[in-house]
Design a protein around this motif. Structure first.
Motif, PDB file in Angstrom:
ATOM      1  N   ASP A  56      45.097  78.052   1.559  1.00 17.95           N
ATOM      2  CA  ASP A  56      45.259  77.950   3.016  1.00 17.95           C
ATOM      3  C   ASP A  56      43.904  77.955   3.713  1.00 17.95           C
ATOM      4  O   ASP A  56      43.660  77.173   4.639  1.00 17.95           O
ATOM      5  N   ILE A  57      43.031  78.855   3.281  1.00 23.77           N
ATOM      6  CA  ILE A  57      41.690  78.938   3.869  1.00 23.77           C
ATOM      7  C   ILE A  57      40.917  77.652   3.604  1.00 23.77           C
ATOM      8  O   ILE A  57      40.279  77.088   4.503  1.00 23.77           O
ATOM      9  N   ILE A  58      40.986  77.170   2.368  1.00 18.53           N
ATOM     10  CA  ILE A  58      40.250  75.968   1.996  1.00 18.53           C
ATOM     11  C   ILE A  58      40.749  74.761   2.778  1.00 18.53           C
ATOM     12  O   ILE A  58      39.951  73.983   3.313  1.00 18.53           O
ATOM     13  N   LEU A  59      42.068  74.607   2.883  1.00 21.05           N
ATOM     14  CA  LEU A  59      42.619  73.472   3.619  1.00 21.05           C
ATOM     15  C   LEU A  59      42.202  73.509   5.085  1.00 21.05           C
ATOM     16  O   LEU A  59      41.830  72.479   5.656  1.00 21.05           O
ATOM     17  N   ARG A  60      42.240  74.684   5.682  1.00 19.39           N
ATOM     18  CA  ARG A  60      41.812  74.827   7.082  1.00 19.39           C
ATOM     19  C   ARG A  60      40.386  74.342   7.273  1.00 19.39           C
ATOM     20  O   ARG A  60      40.095  73.551   8.189  1.00 19.39           O
ATOM     21  N   ASP A  61      39.489  74.778   6.404  1.00 17.69           N
ATOM     22  CA  ASP A  61      38.083  74.407   6.546  1.00 17.69           C
ATOM     23  C   ASP A  61      37.835  72.944   6.185  1.00 17.69           C
ATOM     24  O   ASP A  61      36.975  72.289   6.798  1.00 17.69           O
ATOM     25  N   GLU A  62      38.583  72.427   5.196  1.00 19.54           N
ATOM     26  CA  GLU A  62      38.346  71.047   4.764  1.00 19.54           C
ATOM     27  C   GLU A  62      38.732  70.048   5.845  1.00 19.54           C
ATOM     28  O   GLU A  62      38.144  68.959   5.915  1.00 19.54           O
ATOM     29  N   VAL A  63      39.683  70.372   6.694  1.00 22.69           N
ATOM     30  CA  VAL A  63      39.972  69.501   7.835  1.00 22.69           C
ATOM     31  C   VAL A  63      38.711  69.322   8.673  1.00 22.69           C
ATOM     32  O   VAL A  63      38.366  68.206   9.090  1.00 22.69           O
ATOM     33  N   ARG A  80      19.238  66.311  14.635  1.00 24.99           N
ATOM     34  CA  ARG A  80      19.240  67.683  14.116  1.00 24.99           C
ATOM     35  C   ARG A  80      20.666  68.165  13.853  1.00 24.99           C
ATOM     36  O   ARG A  80      20.912  68.885  12.887  1.00 24.99           O
ATOM     37  N   ASP A  81      21.601  67.755  14.716  1.00 20.39           N
ATOM     38  CA  ASP A  81      22.992  68.191  14.545  1.00 20.39           C
ATOM     39  C   ASP A  81      23.580  67.717  13.218  1.00 20.39           C
ATOM     40  O   ASP A  81      24.467  68.382  12.672  1.00 20.39           O
ATOM     41  N   TYR A  82      23.133  66.572  12.723  1.00 21.84           N
ATOM     42  CA  TYR A  82      23.616  66.093  11.428  1.00 21.84           C
ATOM     43  C   TYR A  82      23.280  67.108  10.338  1.00 21.84           C
ATOM     44  O   TYR A  82      24.153  67.491   9.542  1.00 21.84           O
ATOM     45  N   TYR A  83      22.035  67.559  10.295  1.00 22.50           N
ATOM     46  CA  TYR A  83      21.602  68.507   9.259  1.00 22.50           C
ATOM     47  C   TYR A  83      22.290  69.860   9.444  1.00 22.50           C
ATOM     48  O   TYR A  83      22.666  70.514   8.458  1.00 22.50           O
ATOM     49  N   ALA A  84      22.490  70.260  10.703  1.00 25.79           N
ATOM     50  CA  ALA A  84      23.201  71.515  10.971  1.00 25.79           C
ATOM     51  C   ALA A  84      24.647  71.434  10.487  1.00 25.79           C
ATOM     52  O   ALA A  84      25.175  72.385   9.895  1.00 25.79           O
ATOM     53  N   ASP A  85      25.294  70.296  10.737  1.00 26.94           N
ATOM     54  CA  ASP A  85      26.689  70.132  10.314  1.00 26.94           C
ATOM     55  C   ASP A  85      26.837  70.223   8.808  1.00 26.94           C
ATOM     56  O   ASP A  85      27.718  70.928   8.293  1.00 26.94           O
ATOM     57  N   TRP A  86      25.981  69.536   8.069  1.00 22.79           N
ATOM     58  CA  TRP A  86      26.147  69.518   6.621  1.00 22.79           C
ATOM     59  C   TRP A  86      25.699  70.811   5.973  1.00 22.79           C
ATOM     60  O   TRP A  86      26.218  71.192   4.913  1.00 22.79           O
ATOM     61  N   LEU A  87      24.806  71.532   6.625  1.00 16.99           N
ATOM     62  CA  LEU A  87      24.459  72.847   6.110  1.00 16.99           C
ATOM     63  C   LEU A  87      25.616  73.815   6.325  1.00 16.99           C
ATOM     64  O   LEU A  87      25.907  74.659   5.458  1.00 16.99           O
ATOM     65  N   ARG A  88      26.308  73.683   7.451  1.00 19.61           N
ATOM     66  CA  ARG A  88      27.504  74.498   7.675  1.00 19.61           C
ATOM     67  C   ARG A  88      28.577  74.183   6.636  1.00 19.61           C
ATOM     68  O   ARG A  88      29.224  75.086   6.089  1.00 19.61           O
ATOM     69  N   VAL A  89      28.760  72.906   6.330  1.00 24.66           N
ATOM     70  CA  VAL A  89      29.722  72.523   5.304  1.00 24.66           C
ATOM     71  C   VAL A  89      29.342  73.159   3.969  1.00 24.66           C
ATOM     72  O   VAL A  89      30.193  73.708   3.257  1.00 24.66           O
ATOM     73  N   ALA A  90      28.066  73.093   3.616  1.00 17.65           N
ATOM     74  CA  ALA A  90      27.612  73.675   2.350  1.00 17.65           C
ATOM     75  C   ALA A  90      27.943  75.159   2.287  1.00 17.65           C
ATOM     76  O   ALA A  90      28.413  75.662   1.248  1.00 17.65           O
TER      77      ALA A  90
END
Length: 272
Positions: free
Chosen positions: A203-210, A105-115
């Motif tokens: 700056d915001i994008i780079l922070r999140d992309e890490v 379940r954590d896999y789907y939660a992680d990629w939904l957060r990324v989306a």
């Protein structure tokens, strides 16, 4: 509504603003939706992925004209190209949710957060474009040609979640960790108000992309462990099998280490 079914529906949306808003809404509904990890939805016959608006026109990457960021139009084109990457990144994350069965379940939660975070990035960039008036009219997403380089790797890895984790987040998207500081340096040198505002957005994008690349690294290693594979040794095998581009320096070593790349992996990149 089942989560992965809804993720596919959102992926099929063509209007950029509607897709971004629906992605955010889907993330907020995660705990309330059912989740079938074993039987994903079936793509309707004749449905092409991803849902894409009529504009921007899609061309080969070699046909995208490079413009100097020293001009306002050049900066608009640059920010448009990054917005297109973020729009594609929404699609990539949603595809990772709906397409692959049998994961925690954590896999789907992680990629939904990324989306959701990619939708936020896209919206920030689109709004920035709309604040850059040209001859009295604002630019918008769709005003410049774009290419589908990121999505082509998504298609190639559609049948292998291990390859997807290796070659999309921790290869193609990780390249953004390297490129963003170089873009920011050019914009700072220009020093105009719109250029400095773009630096702050990046700056915001780079922070999140890490964090996004770190999620890719985590699930790549988890999948390798499940399959009894050595993640360091298997990565070059996948890059060759799927004809992934080799990464070239300079590398943002600090960001890559924060995203989970090991010293052995960094050495392999440098010696590539």
């Amino acid at each position: 509504m089942e989560l992965r079914q809804r993720a596919l529906q959102v992926l099929c949306l063509t209007d950029p603003a509607q897709k971004a808003a629906a992605t955010v809404e889907l993330h907020t509904q995660f705990e309330q939706l059912t989740l079938d990890t074993e039987r994903g939805p079936v793509l309707p016959p004749g449905q092409c992925l991803p849902g894409h608006p009529e504009r921007p026109p899609l061309v080969k990457h070699t046909s995208v004209v490079k413009r100097s960021p020293s001009t306002l139009e050049g900066r608009a084109a640059l920010l448009h190209s990054i917005a297109h990457i973020e729009f594609n990144a929404i699609n990539l994350a949603l595809d990772a949710v709906w397409r692959f069965d049998g994961l925690p379940r954590d896999y789907y939660a992680d990629w939904l957060r990324v989306a959701r975070e990619e939708a936020y990035h896209f919206t920030l960039l689109r709004e920035h474009l709309q604040r850059m008036p040209h001859l009295g009219q604002p630019w918008d997403y769709g005003d410049f040609p774009a290419h589908q380089g990121l999505w082509s790797m998504c298609e190639r890895t559609a049948g292998d979640v291990l390859a997807r984790m290796a070659l999309v987040p921790r290869t193609l998207e990780a390249r953004g960790l390297d490129a963003t500081p170089l873009i920011q340096a050019k914009l700072r040198q220009i020093g105009s108000p719109d250029a400095l505002e773009a630096v702050a957005v990046l700056d915001i994008i780079l922070r999140d992309e890490v964090g996004h690349v770190a999620i890719g690294n985590h699930w790549y290693r988890w999948l390798c462990e499940r399959a009894g594979l050595d993640p360091t040794a298997h990565y070059p095998v996948l890059t060759q099998r799927y004809e992934a581009p080799r990464m070239k320096p300079p590398f943002n070593e600090n960001a890559r280490r924060r995203a989970g790349f090991t010293e052995v992996e960094m050495a392999w990149l440098k010696n590539g």
